[in-house]
Scaffold this active site. Structure first.
Site, PDB file in Angstrom:
ATOM      1  N   TYR A 124      -4.561  -8.480  16.139  1.00 25.23           N
ATOM      2  CA  TYR A 124      -4.520  -7.678  14.907  1.00 25.23           C
ATOM      3  C   TYR A 124      -5.829  -6.917  14.723  1.00 25.23           C
ATOM      4  O   TYR A 124      -5.838  -5.698  14.495  1.00 25.23           O
ATOM      5  CB  TYR A 124      -4.255  -8.555  13.691  1.00 25.23           C
ATOM      6  N   THR A 183       0.877  -7.730  -1.869  1.00 30.59           N
ATOM      7  CA  THR A 183       1.607  -6.987  -0.843  1.00 30.59           C
ATOM      8  C   THR A 183       2.413  -8.001  -0.035  1.00 30.59           C
ATOM      9  O   THR A 183       2.340  -9.211  -0.264  1.00 30.59           O
ATOM     10  CB  THR A 183       0.670  -6.226   0.110  1.00 30.59           C
ATOM     11  N   GLU A 184       3.150  -7.517   0.956  1.00 29.17           N
ATOM     12  CA  GLU A 184       3.914  -8.399   1.834  1.00 29.17           C
ATOM     13  C   GLU A 184       3.113  -8.803   3.071  1.00 29.17           C
ATOM     14  O   GLU A 184       3.630  -9.479   3.961  1.00 29.17           O
ATOM     15  CB  GLU A 184       5.213  -7.706   2.258  1.00 29.17           C
ATOM     16  N   PHE A 234       0.829  -1.208   0.000  1.00 28.10           N
ATOM     17  CA  PHE A 234       0.000   0.000   0.000  1.00 28.10           C
ATOM     18  C   PHE A 234       0.864   1.259   0.000  1.00 28.10           C
ATOM     19  O   PHE A 234       0.599   2.207  -0.735  1.00 28.10           O
ATOM     20  CB  PHE A 234      -0.882   0.055   1.257  1.00 28.10           C
ATOM     21  N   ASN A 293       0.347   4.399   7.297  1.00 30.87           N
ATOM     22  CA  ASN A 293       0.151   3.123   6.617  1.00 30.87           C
ATOM     23  C   ASN A 293       0.924   1.986   7.267  1.00 30.87           C
ATOM     24  O   ASN A 293       0.514   0.831   7.170  1.00 30.87           O
ATOM     25  CB  ASN A 293       0.573   3.264   5.149  1.00 30.87           C
ATOM     26  N   GLY A 306      -4.346  -8.429  -2.173  1.00 33.46           N
ATOM     27  CA  GLY A 306      -3.160  -9.193  -2.532  1.00 33.46           C
ATOM     28  C   GLY A 306      -2.038  -8.310  -3.041  1.00 33.46           C
ATOM     29  O   GLY A 306      -2.105  -7.087  -2.993  1.00 33.46           O
TER      30      GLY A 306
END
Length: 256
Positions: free
Chosen positions: A154, A190-191, A19, A88, A188
């Protein structure tokens, strides 16, 4: 694009990938100057090589209060008036149930997703208020609203992001400073899942198999739209899911 927009400065944390990288690139294409902050310098250098002097790369761990203060103090004079702060930087670690979770993972998520976001906001919000303009974009998650097994801490950190954003709005009434909580669903490329599954590529990829998830550019587009609105408009929160994702039925455990 008018001259005033071209002169605006965006500070994006977690800017090295996913992102953050996509948001930086979108702002740069829109004529912003971007302070790209992350723990890894080389991806930030790549961004700078691509966009030149419009990028100021900064190595930063948002969990480190002293590092944030030093970074803010060391910004060149013409980079100090941040117009858009995008909080972010964040992560998820593990999908174990709460009773099986690793305490170190909980602490890391809280330190990054909660404390880091709060520290960055505390550092740059007073300047926005003094200038009577600015926008804080907090990257939350649908996990802050909809619980699921393994989402425990989370999801709780992202619930903090949602409530903190609302409370900022209450405090900032009359200041001209705006706040938006962007809440992505399944995304999707992304890490995120690779980090969550501790580098297990097979598990990370299986999360998105056949799911047609959102991509980083979709979130960057959302952030750019929020930032492009007239100063009189505040988007309090925006929830973004891929079309393939929806709401699960409540789980009922029955006797065998």
């Amino acid at each position: 694009m008018n001259d005033s927009t071209q002169q605006q400065i965006a500070l994006v944390t977690g800017a090295s990938a996913g992102f953050g990288r996509a948001i930086c690139e979108r702002f740069l294409r829109d004529g912003y100057r971007v302070i790209a902050a992350a723990r890894r310098m080389e991806p930030l250098r790549e961004l700078q090589r691509q966009y030149g002097e419009a990028v100021l790369p900064v190595v930063l761990d948002v969990r480190d209060e002293q590092a944030i203060a030093a970074m803010r103090a060391s910004l060149p004079e013409h980079w100090r008036d941040v117009d858009v702060l995008v909080n972010n930087a964040g992560l998820a670690l593990g999908t174990e149930k709460a009773q099986e979770a690793v305490l170190r993972d909980w602490r890391t998520m809280i330190d990054t997703n909660v404390t880091g976001l709060a520290l960055m906001t505390h550092a740059f919000l007073p300047g926005m208020v003094a200038r009577k303009r600015g926008l804080v974009v907090n990257i939350g998650s649908v996990a802050g609203k909809y619980p699921y097994p393994g989402g425990n801490v989370y999801g709780a950190t992202k619930a903090f992001v949602a409530q903190f954003s609302r409370n900022l709005r209450a405090d900032l009434a009359g200041t001209g400073v705006r706040v938006t909580d962007v809440q992505p669903g399944l995304c999707g490329d992304t890490e995120f899942s690779l980090t969550r599954y501790r580098g297990d590529r097979r598990k990370a990829d299986s999360v998105y198999d056949g799911a047609h998830p959102l991509g980083p550019d979709d979130i960057a587009e959302t952030v750019a739209w929020v930032a492009s609105l007239p100063p009189r408009v505040n988007v309090n929160a925006i929830e973004v899911m891929p079309t393939s994702q929806s709401f699960s039925a409540l789980t009922i455990t029955r006797d065998s």
